[in-house]
Motif scaffolding. Structure first.
Motif, PDB file in Angstrom:
ATOM      1  N   LEU A  48      40.669  45.852  19.633  1.00 48.60           N
ATOM      2  CA  LEU A  48      39.342  46.219  20.121  1.00 48.60           C
ATOM      3  C   LEU A  48      38.335  45.081  20.015  1.00 48.60           C
ATOM      4  CD1 LEU A  48      39.102  49.848  18.694  1.00 48.60           C
ATOM      5  CD2 LEU A  48      39.558  49.152  21.064  1.00 48.60           C
ATOM      6  N   LEU A  49      38.686  44.012  19.293  1.00 49.91           N
ATOM      7  CA  LEU A  49      37.809  42.857  19.232  1.00 49.91           C
ATOM      8  C   LEU A  49      37.806  42.074  20.545  1.00 49.91           C
ATOM      9  CD1 LEU A  49      38.596  41.516  15.642  1.00 49.91           C
ATOM     10  CD2 LEU A  49      36.567  42.776  16.388  1.00 49.91           C
ATOM     11  N   GLU A  50      38.816  42.289  21.367  1.00 48.66           N
ATOM     12  CA  GLU A  50      38.891  41.616  22.669  1.00 48.66           C
ATOM     13  C   GLU A  50      38.188  42.475  23.701  1.00 48.66           C
ATOM     14  OE1 GLU A  50      42.157  39.561  25.730  1.00 48.66           O
ATOM     15  OE2 GLU A  50      42.847  40.709  23.982  1.00 48.66           O
ATOM     16  N   ARG A  51      37.154  41.913  24.327  1.00 50.06           N
ATOM     17  CA  ARG A  51      36.383  42.684  25.289  1.00 50.06           C
ATOM     18  C   ARG A  51      35.902  41.810  26.440  1.00 50.06           C
ATOM     19  NH1 ARG A  51      32.762  43.345  20.906  1.00 50.06           N
ATOM     20  NH2 ARG A  51      34.620  44.295  19.971  1.00 50.06           N
ATOM     21  N   TYR A  52      35.314  42.451  27.447  1.00 45.52           N
ATOM     22  CA  TYR A  52      34.837  41.750  28.637  1.00 45.52           C
ATOM     23  C   TYR A  52      33.833  40.669  28.259  1.00 45.52           C
ATOM     24  CZ  TYR A  52      32.244  40.981  33.008  1.00 45.52           C
ATOM     25  OH  TYR A  52      31.621  40.416  34.099  1.00 45.52           O
ATOM     26  N   ASN A  53      34.003  39.488  28.866  1.00 43.66           N
ATOM     27  CA  ASN A  53      33.121  38.361  28.620  1.00 43.66           C
ATOM     28  C   ASN A  53      32.479  37.925  29.941  1.00 43.66           C
ATOM     29  OD1 ASN A  53      32.304  35.476  28.307  1.00 43.66           O
ATOM     30  ND2 ASN A  53      33.043  35.810  26.220  1.00 43.66           N
ATOM     31  N   ALA A  54      31.233  38.317  30.127  1.00 43.64           N
ATOM     32  CA  ALA A  54      30.537  38.008  31.380  1.00 43.64           C
ATOM     33  C   ALA A  54      30.327  36.505  31.575  1.00 43.64           C
ATOM     34  CB  ALA A  54      29.207  38.752  31.432  1.00 43.64           C
ATOM     35  N   PRO A  55      29.870  35.749  30.557  1.00 43.22           N
ATOM     36  CA  PRO A  55      29.668  34.300  30.775  1.00 43.22           C
ATOM     37  C   PRO A  55      30.944  33.575  31.195  1.00 43.22           C
ATOM     38  CG  PRO A  55      28.519  35.002  28.795  1.00 43.22           C
ATOM     39  CD  PRO A  55      29.368  36.164  29.228  1.00 43.22           C
ATOM     40  N   ASP A  56      32.076  33.868  30.519  1.00 41.89           N
ATOM     41  CA  ASP A  56      33.326  33.197  30.881  1.00 41.89           C
ATOM     42  C   ASP A  56      33.787  33.607  32.273  1.00 41.89           C
ATOM     43  OD1 ASP A  56      33.320  31.923  28.473  1.00 41.89           O
ATOM     44  OD2 ASP A  56      35.008  33.024  27.606  1.00 41.89           O
ATOM     45  N   THR A  57      33.565  34.875  32.628  1.00 45.28           N
ATOM     46  CA  THR A  57      33.961  35.356  33.955  1.00 45.28           C
ATOM     47  C   THR A  57      33.270  34.566  35.053  1.00 45.28           C
ATOM     48  OG1 THR A  57      34.471  37.607  33.186  1.00 45.28           O
ATOM     49  CG2 THR A  57      33.863  37.356  35.498  1.00 45.28           C
ATOM     50  N   LEU A  58      31.987  34.311  34.878  1.00 51.19           N
ATOM     51  CA  LEU A  58      31.227  33.569  35.885  1.00 51.19           C
ATOM     52  C   LEU A  58      31.497  32.071  35.808  1.00 51.19           C
ATOM     53  CD1 LEU A  58      27.765  35.388  35.647  1.00 51.19           C
ATOM     54  CD2 LEU A  58      29.658  35.841  37.220  1.00 51.19           C
ATOM     55  N   LYS A  59      31.515  31.553  34.586  1.00 52.22           N
ATOM     56  CA  LYS A  59      31.635  30.101  34.398  1.00 52.22           C
ATOM     57  C   LYS A  59      32.962  29.571  34.920  1.00 52.22           C
ATOM     58  CE  LYS A  59      32.407  28.838  30.223  1.00 52.22           C
ATOM     59  NZ  LYS A  59      32.220  28.601  28.765  1.00 52.22           N
ATOM     60  N   CYS A  60      34.050  30.225  34.570  1.00 54.36           N
ATOM     61  CA  CYS A  60      35.359  29.670  34.923  1.00 54.36           C
ATOM     62  C   CYS A  60      35.666  29.829  36.409  1.00 54.36           C
ATOM     63  CB  CYS A  60      36.458  30.277  34.065  1.00 54.36           C
ATOM     64  SG  CYS A  60      36.908  31.958  34.476  1.00 54.36           S
ATOM     65  N   GLN A  61      34.936  30.718  37.098  1.00 53.34           N
ATOM     66  CA  GLN A  61      35.154  30.895  38.536  1.00 53.34           C
ATOM     67  C   GLN A  61      34.010  30.316  39.367  1.00 53.34           C
ATOM     68  OE1 GLN A  61      37.527  34.919  39.239  1.00 53.34           O
ATOM     69  NE2 GLN A  61      36.064  35.195  37.558  1.00 53.34           N
ATOM     70  N   THR A  63      30.779  30.957  39.800  1.00 49.79           N
ATOM     71  CA  THR A  63      30.100  31.914  40.670  1.00 49.79           C
ATOM     72  C   THR A  63      28.979  32.615  39.921  1.00 49.79           C
ATOM     73  OG1 THR A  63      30.445  33.780  42.190  1.00 49.79           O
ATOM     74  CG2 THR A  63      31.651  33.831  40.100  1.00 49.79           C
ATOM     75  N   PHE A  64      28.027  33.150  40.667  1.00 46.81           N
ATOM     76  CA  PHE A  64      26.958  33.983  40.120  1.00 46.81           C
ATOM     77  C   PHE A  64      27.196  35.446  40.462  1.00 46.81           C
ATOM     78  CE2 PHE A  64      22.756  36.014  40.789  1.00 46.81           C
ATOM     79  CZ  PHE A  64      22.248  35.920  39.508  1.00 46.81           C
ATOM     80  N   LYS A  65      27.883  35.690  41.555  1.00 44.75           N
ATOM     81  CA  LYS A  65      28.169  37.049  41.999  1.00 44.75           C
ATOM     82  C   LYS A  65      29.675  37.284  41.936  1.00 44.75           C
ATOM     83  CE  LYS A  65      28.478  35.579  46.840  1.00 44.75           C
ATOM     84  NZ  LYS A  65      27.974  35.772  48.209  1.00 44.75           N
ATOM     85  N   LEU A  66      30.066  38.536  41.861  1.00 44.31           N
ATOM     86  CA  LEU A  66      31.481  38.894  41.835  1.00 44.31           C
ATOM     87  C   LEU A  66      31.848  39.656  43.104  1.00 44.31           C
ATOM     88  CD1 LEU A  66      31.824  40.045  38.125  1.00 44.31           C
ATOM     89  CD2 LEU A  66      32.521  37.863  39.127  1.00 44.31           C
ATOM     90  N   THR A  67      33.040  39.356  43.624  1.00 50.61           N
ATOM     91  CA  THR A  67      33.515  40.020  44.828  1.00 50.61           C
ATOM     92  C   THR A  67      35.036  39.876  44.904  1.00 50.61           C
ATOM     93  OG1 THR A  67      33.209  40.219  47.236  1.00 50.61           O
ATOM     94  CG2 THR A  67      33.169  37.978  46.295  1.00 50.61           C
ATOM     95  N   LYS A  68      35.610  40.216  46.030  1.00 47.48           N
ATOM     96  CA  LYS A  68      37.058  40.137  46.223  1.00 47.48           C
ATOM     97  C   LYS A  68      37.566  38.722  45.923  1.00 47.48           C
ATOM     98  CE  LYS A  68      40.630  40.801  49.772  1.00 47.48           C
ATOM     99  NZ  LYS A  68      40.889  41.189  51.184  1.00 47.48           N
ATOM    100  N   GLY A  69      38.659  38.653  45.171  1.00 49.21           N
ATOM    101  CA  GLY A  69      39.236  37.374  44.794  1.00 49.21           C
ATOM    102  C   GLY A  69      38.869  36.937  43.391  1.00 49.21           C
ATOM    103  N   HIS A  70      37.860  37.578  42.796  1.00 51.21           N
ATOM    104  CA  HIS A  70      37.458  37.231  41.438  1.00 51.21           C
ATOM    105  C   HIS A  70      38.211  38.075  40.409  1.00 51.21           C
ATOM    106  CE1 HIS A  70      33.461  35.628  43.161  1.00 51.21           C
ATOM    107  NE2 HIS A  70      34.236  34.609  42.835  1.00 51.21           N
ATOM    108  N   CYS A  71      38.288  37.547  39.189  1.00 47.71           N
ATOM    109  CA  CYS A  71      38.917  38.238  38.067  1.00 47.71           C
ATOM    110  C   CYS A  71      37.879  38.490  36.983  1.00 47.71           C
ATOM    111  CB  CYS A  71      40.063  37.407  37.498  1.00 47.71           C
ATOM    112  SG  CYS A  71      41.400  37.092  38.670  1.00 47.71           S
TER     113      CYS A  71
END
Length: 239
Positions: A48-61, A63-71
């Motif tokens: 449960l210590l592993e959870r969604y990370n918004a900064p890494d999601t945007l930084k590594c891809q 992008t500022f917005k999320l859409t098809k093709g993103h993880c």
């Protein structure tokens, strides 16, 4: 949709729910009336210590917005799920959540004790109610995803809510690459300028995912995603 619908239901506006999505299943989300906001958080049920990370999601891809093709990434460099279909092209993951003060200031105060199902729930408390079902607490609530919502910067760099962004029937599909606890609510976006509390329902459908092929769009969108999929593969090998 990836395959036969195994289960579906509709979450009314201003409500919350949670579920455990299995690796190899997909979750299709549909804005029923238009103008919906779906707050989401993700956790690894085995850790449960592993959870969604918004900064890494945007930084590594990049992008500022999320859409098809993103993880959507965890804070361990793994991928909870991939966005495999999207009719909107923009989902917000920077604006956060409503709390009781925001809701009261914008729309007044209606509580469950007096107003029952017409009360005005906020996103923070909605997440917290679902989180405690899994042994989580307020210290475990991270920056959340807001599906069906978009924000745009003005000339001064201030973020403004994009009204009439999502229409009735708009949808997004998430393919789960890990077993994942999903917390979700249909409370308003914190920047929504609506004069009335927007009770907007979202339908959700669960199905089996199609196999991930070598030319998969999400996996090959960038080198970081390829590493994320490899991290998932090693995780399930037990290495």
């Amino acid at each position: 949709m990836s395959g036969e619908i195994l289960y579906k239901d509709t979450l009314p506006g201003g409500k919350h729910w949670s579920m455990r999505m299995r690796r190899g299943t997909s979750l299709r989300l549909i804005d029923v009336e238009g103008g919906a906001n779906l707050g989401m958080l993700f956790y690894n049920p085995e850790n449960l210590l592993e959870r969604y990370n918004a900064p890494d999601t945007l930084k590594c891809q990049h992008t500022f917005k999320l859409t098809k093709g993103h993880c959507l990434y965890s804070d361990m460099g793994r991928i909870f799920c991939s966005i495999v279909a999207d009719s909107l092209g923009w989902h917000d993951t920077v604006s956060g959540n409503t709390n009781s003060k925001i809701v009261e200031k914008k729309w007044g105060k209606l509580d469950y004790q007096k107003d029952r199902n017409d009360w005005l729930q906020n996103g923070y408390n909605a997440f917290l109610v679902e989180a405690v079902k899994y042994g989580l607490s307020k210290k475990d609530l991270a920056a959340n995803l807001n599906l069906f919502s978009a924000v745009v910067p003005d000339d001064n760099g201030n973020l403004k809510f994009k009204t009439e962004h999502s229409k009735a029937g708009d949808s997004v599909e998430l393919r789960f690459e890990m077993d994942t606890i999903v917390l979700l609510h249909t409370c308003p976006h914190p920047l929504n300028p609506s004069l009335n509390y927007p009770f907007k329902p979202v339908e959700y459908q669960i199905s089996h995912s199609a196999p991930v092929e070598e030319d998969d769009l999400c996996m090959n969108a960038c080198a970081e995603n390829q590493r994320g999929f490899e991290n998932n593969r090693l995780y399930y090998l037990g290495i």
